[in-house]
Write a protein that holds these residues in place. Structure first.
Motif: not given
Ligand SMILES: [Zn+2]
Length: 393
Positions: A328, A343, A345
């Motif tokens: 991301c 992360c 994400c």
């Molecule tokens: Zn990310």
């Protein structure tokens, strides 16, 4: 004499604010030198920018490469945000303290120029953006300025010496001087075509004596398919509605079968004018707005002394790691002692502030300017088109 320092002066620490020299004198006299870590960050970016393009790292390496200093840095061309360290030095303070002024000077200006060039290139999309602004700055800086413009995303640079530094051919059209001396646009174009190496693209300047439309038609009729582009550098006093002039030139060229002749514009081009001009423009020559880009106000701050976190008021102490998510692209900053791999994400984190020099010795080969430019462009692809004053209204 030219009123400039030479590289030897910089290496010898003569380009220093005197208070650093005095600090070192005191520390040596009092035998009070300490092992420190110092980082380079900016708290804010100029002109409402939300990201910057790091430039000048190669020259920092040039300055640091004889010193007993270890360096972590972001790679040249990395897109960074405020508060992220882009460079961190570690060693005895007296080993590098004298160079604070010069190191900041190397990255503040170059990064401002690279960022401005990146913004212009992003707005221009696939259209060519050529650096035309060396003439607004001290000539000794031209190669640095145009290298930064190029790595930020400019497709080419105008000055011969700058092009040599980056390993590209210089790009240029024809100046008004040629047309004025030969007395006629078509005569000048023919002379250019006759004398100049055929591999150089033929671009007719079409605003010197007559109307852009009629000069463009005359140039196209004179050179036919060999005319690459017409350049409009129309003075602001005559511009009226520049967009309508461009539309009319495009129309008249197309009408006569010169759809392949490109339109090149120059003269006072800045971010704000690019979005609307894009409709008719194939190439931009951008001068002052890139070469005189706002500088980025990096500062060098001590963040650790003898291994303990210590920083002035208003500064986060301690060495930091900076990560970027490969999925991301969000950034994450954590204390150096901690680790992070993922992360929020779920994407893998890649460290972007990386070991660069160990006691003055470079750990990896530096990339060629072309590779740095490609790195910038690859990061730019995921960024939104920057808002301009026109875009905001
Ligand atoms: Zn990310």
């Amino acid at each position: 004499m030219f009123h400039t320092a030479d590289p030897k002066d910089i290496k010898e620490g003569k380009i220093t604010d005197i208070y650093f020299a005095r600090t070192i004198e005191i520390l040596k006299a009092k035998k009070a030198d300490k092992w420190v870590k110092a980082e380079f960050i900016t708290k804010n970016l100029p002109s409402g920018w939300t990201w910057g393009v790091l430039s000048g790292i190669e020259e920092c390496v040039e300055l640091l490469n004889d010193l007993k200093v270890s360096v972590r840095a972001m790679k040249e061309g990395t897109i960074f945000e405020p508060l992220q360290p882009v460079l961190e030095l570690e060693g005895m303070y007296t080993e590098f303290g004298l160079y604070e002024t010069a190191l900041l000077g190397l990255i503040c200006q170059a990064s401002g120029i690279a960022t401005k060039a990146a913004r212009c290139k992003k707005l221009a999309g696939e259209r060519l953006v050529i650096s035309f602004g060396a003439r607004r700055m001290h000539p000794i800086l031209a190669p640095m300025i145009e290298r930064s413009a190029y790595i930020g995303g400019c497709d080419g640079v105008a000055v011969a010496k700058s092009a040599e530094l980056i390993g590209e051919e210089p790009m240029g059209t024809m100046p008004h001087a040629l047309i004025i001396i030969l007395g006629d646009t078509v005569e000048a174009l023919k002379a250019f075509h006759e004398v100049i190496d055929p591999k150089i693209k033929r671009v007719a300047l079409v605003d010197t004596f007559g109307d852009e439309k009629f000069e463009a038609i005359a140039a196209a009729e004179a050179l036919g398919k060999q005319l690459f582009a017409v350049r409009l550098d129309t003075p602001s006093s005559r511009r009226g509605n520049f967009l309508r002039i461009l539309e009319e030139v495009r129309w008249e060229l197309d009408l006569r079968g010169y759809e392949d002749v490109k339109i090149f514009v120059s003269g006072g081009i800045d971010e704000d004018s690019i979005p609307e001009l894009n409709r008719f423009v194939d190439a931009y020559g951008i001068g002052t707005s890139i070469s005189n880009a706002p500088v980025i106000d990096f500062a060098m701050d001590i963040i650790e002394v003898e291994g303990r976190p210590l920083a002035k008021r208003g500064k986060m102490s301690g060495s930091k790691r900076v990560f970027r998510c490969i999925k991301c692209h969000a950034d994450k900053m954590i204390p150096f002692q901690k680790t992070a791999t993922r992360c929020e994400c779920g994407g893998m984190l890649e460290e972007i502030l990386v070991p660069f020099m160990k006691e003055g010795r470079l750990l990896d080969k530096l990339p060629r300017p072309k590779a740095v430019r490609e790195y910038v462009l690859s990061q730019m692809r995921r960024l939104p088109v920057p808002p301009t004053a026109v875009g905001k209204s």
